[in-house]
Design an enzyme around this catalytic site. Structure first.
Site, PDB file in Angstrom:
ATOM      1  N   ARG A 155       1.684   1.084  10.313  1.00  0.00           N
ATOM      2  CA  ARG A 155       1.307   1.466   8.948  1.00  0.00           C
ATOM      3  C   ARG A 155       2.555   1.429   8.073  1.00  0.00           C
ATOM      4  NH1 ARG A 155      -3.404   3.780   7.594  1.00  0.00           N
ATOM      5  NH2 ARG A 155      -3.829   4.265   9.769  1.00  0.00           N
ATOM      6  N   SER A 159     -11.056  -5.868   9.569  1.00  0.00           N
ATOM      7  CA  SER A 159     -12.165  -5.178   8.920  1.00  0.00           C
ATOM      8  C   SER A 159     -13.019  -6.224   8.211  1.00  0.00           C
ATOM      9  CB  SER A 159     -11.580  -4.197   7.910  1.00  0.00           C
ATOM     10  OG  SER A 159     -12.475  -3.187   7.664  1.00  0.00           O
ATOM     11  N   ARG A 175       1.137  -5.328  11.955  1.00  0.00           N
ATOM     12  CA  ARG A 175       0.307  -4.497  12.830  1.00  0.00           C
ATOM     13  C   ARG A 175      -0.112  -5.243  14.085  1.00  0.00           C
ATOM     14  NH1 ARG A 175      -4.717  -0.697  11.034  1.00  0.00           N
ATOM     15  NH2 ARG A 175      -3.084   0.250   9.774  1.00  0.00           N
ATOM     16  N   GLU A 211      -7.449  -0.311  14.884  1.00  0.00           N
ATOM     17  CA  GLU A 211      -8.013  -1.310  13.973  1.00  0.00           C
ATOM     18  C   GLU A 211      -7.011  -2.402  13.623  1.00  0.00           C
ATOM     19  OE1 GLU A 211      -9.400   0.086  10.029  1.00  0.00           O
ATOM     20  OE2 GLU A 211      -8.687  -1.886   9.401  1.00  0.00           O
ATOM     21  N   ARG A 222       0.838  -1.205   0.000  1.00  0.00           N
ATOM     22  CA  ARG A 222       0.000   0.000   0.000  1.00  0.00           C
ATOM     23  C   ARG A 222       0.875   1.259   0.000  1.00  0.00           C
ATOM     24  NH1 ARG A 222      -5.488  -1.417   3.400  1.00  0.00           N
ATOM     25  NH2 ARG A 222      -5.563  -3.608   2.734  1.00  0.00           N
TER      26      ARG A 222
HETATM   27  N1  LIG Z   1      -0.403   0.012   5.714  1.00  0.00           N
HETATM   28  C1  LIG Z   1      -0.664  -1.013   6.534  1.00  0.00           C
HETATM   29  N2  LIG Z   1       0.316  -1.512   7.311  1.00  0.00           N
HETATM   30  C2  LIG Z   1       0.080  -2.560   8.142  1.00  0.00           C
HETATM   31  N3  LIG Z   1      -1.116  -3.164   8.262  1.00  0.00           N
HETATM   32  C3  LIG Z   1      -2.119  -2.693   7.497  1.00  0.00           C
HETATM   33  C4  LIG Z   1      -1.963  -1.616   6.597  1.00  0.00           C
HETATM   34  N4  LIG Z   1      -3.154  -1.383   5.982  1.00  0.00           N
HETATM   35  C5  LIG Z   1      -4.022  -2.301   6.472  1.00  0.00           C
HETATM   36  N5  LIG Z   1      -3.401  -3.082   7.379  1.00  0.00           N
HETATM   37  C6  LIG Z   1      -3.986  -4.208   8.116  1.00  0.00           C
HETATM   38  O1  LIG Z   1      -4.833  -4.936   7.235  1.00  0.00           O
HETATM   39  C7  LIG Z   1      -6.146  -4.995   7.781  1.00  0.00           C
HETATM   40  C8  LIG Z   1      -7.164  -5.050   6.658  1.00  0.00           C
HETATM   41  O2  LIG Z   1      -7.007  -3.907   5.835  1.00  0.00           O
HETATM   42  S1  LIG Z   1      -8.335  -3.213   5.365  1.00  0.00           S
HETATM   43  O3  LIG Z   1      -7.986  -2.348   4.289  1.00  0.00           O
HETATM   44  O4  LIG Z   1      -8.937  -2.635   6.514  1.00  0.00           O
HETATM   45  N6  LIG Z   1      -9.333  -4.355   4.864  1.00  0.00           N
HETATM   46  C9  LIG Z   1      -9.006  -5.250   3.919  1.00  0.00           C
HETATM   47  O5  LIG Z   1      -7.945  -5.233   3.318  1.00  0.00           O
HETATM   48  C10 LIG Z   1     -10.060  -6.328   3.691  1.00  0.00           C
HETATM   49  N7  LIG Z   1      -9.697  -7.114   2.534  1.00  0.00           N
HETATM   50  C11 LIG Z   1     -10.166  -7.203   4.943  1.00  0.00           C
HETATM   51  O6  LIG Z   1      -8.888  -7.708   5.300  1.00  0.00           O
HETATM   52  C12 LIG Z   1      -6.255  -3.762   8.643  1.00  0.00           C
HETATM   53  O7  LIG Z   1      -7.276  -3.919   9.621  1.00  0.00           O
HETATM   54  C13 LIG Z   1      -4.862  -3.736   9.261  1.00  0.00           C
HETATM   55  O8  LIG Z   1      -4.775  -4.682  10.327  1.00  0.00           O
END
Ligand SMILES: Nc1ncnc2c1ncn2[C@@H]1O[C@H](COS(=O)(=O)NC(=O)[C@@H](N)CO)[C@@H](O)[C@H]1O
Length: 424
Positions: free
Chosen positions: A273, A350, A388, A347, A258
Site C-alpha cells: 500500500r 478488482s 503490489r 487483493e 492515492r
Molecule cells: N495504495 C496502493 N498501493 C499499491 N497498489 C494499490 C494501491 N491501491 C490499489 N492498488 C492496486 O490497484 C488495484 C486496483 O485498485 S482498485 O481501487 O481496487 N480498483 C481500481 O482502481 C479499478 N480501476 C480496477 O483497477 C488493487 O487491486 C491493487 O492491486
C-alpha cells in the site's frame, strides 16, 4: 447516476440499493425536489407562453390599450426573472442528490456490510509449500539490495518505494508482459496521464465521497488520479459515438496516486500500500446490453486470471458483497493472490461492471442501430498493478538460496533469465 424516470417508477428498488450498499440517501427528499422542480418549470413555461401571447397582441392593439399591454409584458418579464434563482437552486440541489444515487446491484450480489462478507467463489493453484522457512518480500528485497526504504523515506516519507537493479527490471517486465497479453486479446494500449480535471472524478463516480483519497495540486484545476479508470472514462465525455466503434477496449498504463487516507497503520511496511504505484487498467466502453456486458465482465476477469496463471501465482476469486462494492457497481469480483508471509490471500485485482451509471455522469452516448441515442455501459478491471503484485511474486517464487524463480512466460521479458538475484 440513474435515470430520473427509473427513480420515479422504482423508488423502492433505489431505497433498497442505498440501504444494502450502506449509502445514506433520502429518496423521498429527492422525489419531493423533483416534483417541486417540475411545478416550477411548468409555472415558468406558462408565464413565458403568456408573455409571448401578450407580445403578439401589442402591434394589433388600439393605441390607448398598448401601454397596458407593454406594462403587462414587463411585469411578466420581471416575475420570470425573479423565478430564475429558485429554479437554479432546485436544479443544483436535485443534481447533487442524483449524483449520490447508487446503481442497483445485480441479483447475484450477496448482501453484506463490508469485505468480511465477500463470498469466495473459487481458488486456483494451491498455496505454495516451502521446504525451508520462507522470507517475506521486505526481507527478500533487502537480501538482494533491491530496495532502500530508509533513504526513500527521507526523500518521500511513508508509503514510498524504490526498486533497484533486477527488481526494477522485474517491475517493467511484468507491466510489458501484461500489456502484451491484453493487446493480444484485443485491448488497445494507452499510456495515460494521471493529471486530470476535478470533474473527471465526478464522472467516474469517485466524487462525491472519495475526495480525501485524491491528491490536489495547489492553485491548479488538476488533481492526481488513483487509477487510469478516471482519465479513460472521461476521454469521450459528452460525445455521441457511432455504435460500430463499440466496444472500445483499452489497456491503460499509468502511474496512480492515492493518499490512502483512512488506512493509517495498515500495510505500512513494504510494497502493498504505497502513495504512488503503476497500473495497467482494463477499461471497456460498450453498448447498453446487460447480457453482452456480463460476457465482457467474464472476459475481463479471465484476462486477469490468465495473467496470474502465467505468473504462476496461487489466487482466489471473491464476489464483493453490497457493502464492499461502492455506489456505482452492478457487479464486482476481486482477485486475491496468496501471500505466504501473511498466510492470507491479498487483493491484487478488482473487476467491476457499472451499467450506464458512469456513462450518465460522464455523458458517454452512442447512436444505436435503432436510430436512438443510448448511454453506454462501462466496465473496468485491473490488468496488473505494481509494486503490489511483486509481493506475492517474490514470496511465492523464492528459492531456498534466496534467488527468485522466473516463470516461463516472463523469461522473454528478462533476457531469458530463469532466476533473479544472487544465490546466498
Ligand atoms: N495504495 C496502493 N498501493 C499499491 N497498489 C494499490 C494501491 N491501491 C490499489 N492498488 C492496486 O490497484 C488495484 C486496483 O485498485 S482498485 O481501487 O481496487 N480498483 C481500481 O482502481 C479499478 N480501476 C480496477 O483497477 C488493487 O487491486 C491493487 O492491486
Amino acid at each position: 447516476m440513474l435515470d430520473l424516470k427509473f427513480i420515479r417508477e422504482h423508488p423502492g428498488e433505489v431505497r433498497r440499493a442505498a440501504e444494502v450498499k450502506g449509502i445514506a440517501l433520502d429518496v423521498t427528499e429527492l422525489l419531493q425536489l423533483d416534483r417541486e422542480l417540475l411545478e416550477l418549470k411548468a409555472r415558468v413555461e406558462a408565464m413565458q407562453a403568456e408573455r409571448n401571447q401578450n407580445a403578439k397582441l401589442v402591434p394589433k392593439a388600439a393605441p390607448d390599450e398598448r401601454p397596458l399591454l407593454i406594462q403587462k409584458g414587463k411585469d411578466l418579464g420581471e416575475s420570470l426573472k425573479a423565478l430564475e434563482p429558485e429554479l437554479r437552486a432546485h436544479e443544483d440541489a436535485l443534481k447533487q442528490l442524483l449524483l449520490q444515487v447508487p446503481q442497483i446491484p445485480h441479483p447475484s450480489v450477496p448482501v453484506g456490510r463490508d469485505d468480511s462478507e465477500n463470498v469466495e467463489l473459487r481458488r486456483e493453484g494451491a498455496p505454495t509449500q516451502f521446504g525451508f522457512p520462507p522470507k517475506d518480500h521486505v526481507a527478500l528485497l533487502e537480501l538482494h539490495g533491491w530496495a532502500d526504504p530508509e533513504r526513500v523515506a527521507r526523500v518521500s516519507g511513508s508509503r514510498s518505494y524504490l526498486l533497484k537493479g533486477e527488481a526494477a527490471r522485474l517491475e517493467l517486465a511484468i507491466i510489458a508482459f501484461a500489456l502484451d497479453v491484453l493487446t493480444e486479446r484485443g485491448f488497445e494500449m494507452l499510456s495515460t496521464t494521471a493529471l486530470v480535471r476535478p470533474e473527471t472524478f465526478v464522472a467516474s463516480g469517485h466524487f462525491p465521497g472519495g475526495e480525501d483519497q485524491v491528491y490536489k495540486l495547489e492553485g491548479l484545476d488538476l488533481m492526481l488520479a488513483g487509477t487510469a479508470e478516471v482519465p479513460i472514462n472521461s476521454l469521450y465525455a459528452g460525445e455521441i459515438l457511432p455504435e460500430d466503434v463499440l466496444p472500445l477496449r483499452y489497456a491503460g498504463y499509468s502511474s496512480a496516486f492515492r493518499s490512502e487516507a483512512g488506512s493509517a497503520g495498515r500495510d505500512v511496511r513494504g510494497l502493498i500500500r504505497v502513495h504512488e504505484f503503476k497500473k495497467v487498467e482494463q477499461y471497456v466502453l460498450m453498448q447498453a446490453d446487460e447480457a453482452a456486458a456480463l460476457d465482457m465482465f467474464a472476459a475481463m476477469l479471465e484476462n486477469a486470471e490468465t495473467l496470474l496463471k502465467l505468473l504462476e501465482l496461487p489466487y482466489r476469486v471473491v464476489q464483493n458483497c453490497t457493502g464492499d462494492m461502492g455506489a456505482g457497481k452492478v457487479l464486482m469480483y476481486d482477485i486475491e493472490a496468496w501471500v505466504p508471509s501473511e498466510g492470507l490471500y491479498r487483493e491484487t485485482h478488482s473487476c467491476s461492471y457499472l451499467g450506464d451509471w458512469q456513462a450518465r455522469r460522464t455523458g458517454l452516448r452512442y447512436k444505436g442501430s435503432d436510430g436512438k441515442v443510448h448511454f453506454m455501459h462501462t466496465l473496468n478491471n485491473t490488468g496488473i498493478a505494481t509494486p503490489r503484485i511483486l509481493v506475492p511474486f517474490l514470496e511465492n517464487h523464492q528459492m531456498e538460496n534466496g534467488q527468485i524463480r522466473v516463470p516461463a512466460a516472463l523469461r522473454g521479458y528478462l533476457g531469458g533469465r530463469e532466476v533473479l538475484g544472487k544465490a546466498q
